[in-house]
Design a protein around this motif. Structure first.
Motif, PDB file in Angstrom:
ATOM      1  N   UNK A  83       0.819  -1.196   0.000  1.00  0.00           N
ATOM      2  CA  UNK A  83       0.000   0.000   0.000  1.00  0.00           C
ATOM      3  C   UNK A  83       0.854   1.246   0.000  1.00  0.00           C
ATOM      4  N   UNK A  84       2.137   1.078  -0.302  1.00  0.00           N
ATOM      5  CA  UNK A  84       3.048   2.219  -0.265  1.00  0.00           C
ATOM      6  C   UNK A  84       2.644   3.294  -1.269  1.00  0.00           C
ATOM      7  N   UNK A  85       2.071   2.900  -2.403  1.00  0.00           N
ATOM      8  CA  UNK A  85       1.677   3.884  -3.411  1.00  0.00           C
ATOM      9  C   UNK A  85       0.524   4.756  -2.936  1.00  0.00           C
ATOM     10  N   UNK A  86      -0.216   4.334  -1.920  1.00  0.00           N
ATOM     11  CA  UNK A  86      -1.357   5.094  -1.434  1.00  0.00           C
ATOM     12  C   UNK A  86      -0.956   6.252  -0.532  1.00  0.00           C
ATOM     13  N   UNK A  87       0.293   6.267  -0.055  1.00  0.00           N
ATOM     14  CA  UNK A  87       0.720   7.322   0.859  1.00  0.00           C
ATOM     15  C   UNK A  87       1.684   8.311   0.207  1.00  0.00           C
TER      16      UNK A  87
ATOM     17  N   UNK B 116      -2.379  14.443  -2.663  1.00  0.00           N
ATOM     18  CA  UNK B 116      -2.785  15.720  -3.238  1.00  0.00           C
ATOM     19  C   UNK B 116      -3.852  15.564  -4.304  1.00  0.00           C
ATOM     20  N   UNK B 117      -3.751  14.514  -5.104  1.00  0.00           N
ATOM     21  CA  UNK B 117      -4.706  14.274  -6.179  1.00  0.00           C
ATOM     22  C   UNK B 117      -6.107  14.015  -5.635  1.00  0.00           C
TER      23      UNK B 117
ATOM     24  N   UNK C 146      -1.123  19.032  -0.943  1.00  0.00           N
ATOM     25  CA  UNK C 146      -2.446  19.537  -0.624  1.00  0.00           C
ATOM     26  C   UNK C 146      -2.473  20.994  -0.234  1.00  0.00           C
ATOM     27  N   UNK C 147      -3.619  21.423   0.275  1.00  0.00           N
ATOM     28  CA  UNK C 147      -3.826  22.806   0.685  1.00  0.00           C
ATOM     29  C   UNK C 147      -3.647  22.904   2.187  1.00  0.00           C
TER      30      UNK C 147
END
Length: 93
Positions: free
Chosen positions: A54-58, A64-65, A84-85
């Motif tokens: 799940x490394x790609x999820x963090x 940001x997407x 992100x904002x």
């Protein structure tokens, strides 16, 4: 619990003729009849859905997407924004 796919052996109702899914425990016996029409059905062999890691999820890009704000510890109780904002820095002061 796995989701099993079933399909009618012969002509069945609209539900089982095209196939349907059933959430069952591993210990449960396979269904032999359609829950709607009572027609004969069998379990269909299908490809499993496997998620590895799940490394790609963090990643910053992923966060940001999807509208999340991500911070990384900069040290001394200070966190800096990586995606992100929001404020550039957060501190406990």
């Amino acid at each position: 619990m796995p989701i099993y796919e079933y399909i009618a052996d012969t002509d069945g109702c609209a539900h089982c003729a095209t196939g349907f899914d059933a959430l069952q425990k591993l210990a449960d016996a396979p269904l032999t009849q359609c829950p709607r029409c009572g027609g004969q059905v069998h379990r269909k062999l299908s490809a499993p859905s496997v998620a590895i890691g799940g490394a790609h999820l963090t990643t910053e890009k992923h966060a940001g997407k999807h509208g999340f704000t991500q911070y990384r510890r900069a040290g001394g109780g200070v966190y800096e924004k990586t995606a992100g904002k929001g404020p550039k820095y957060i501190s406990g002061d």
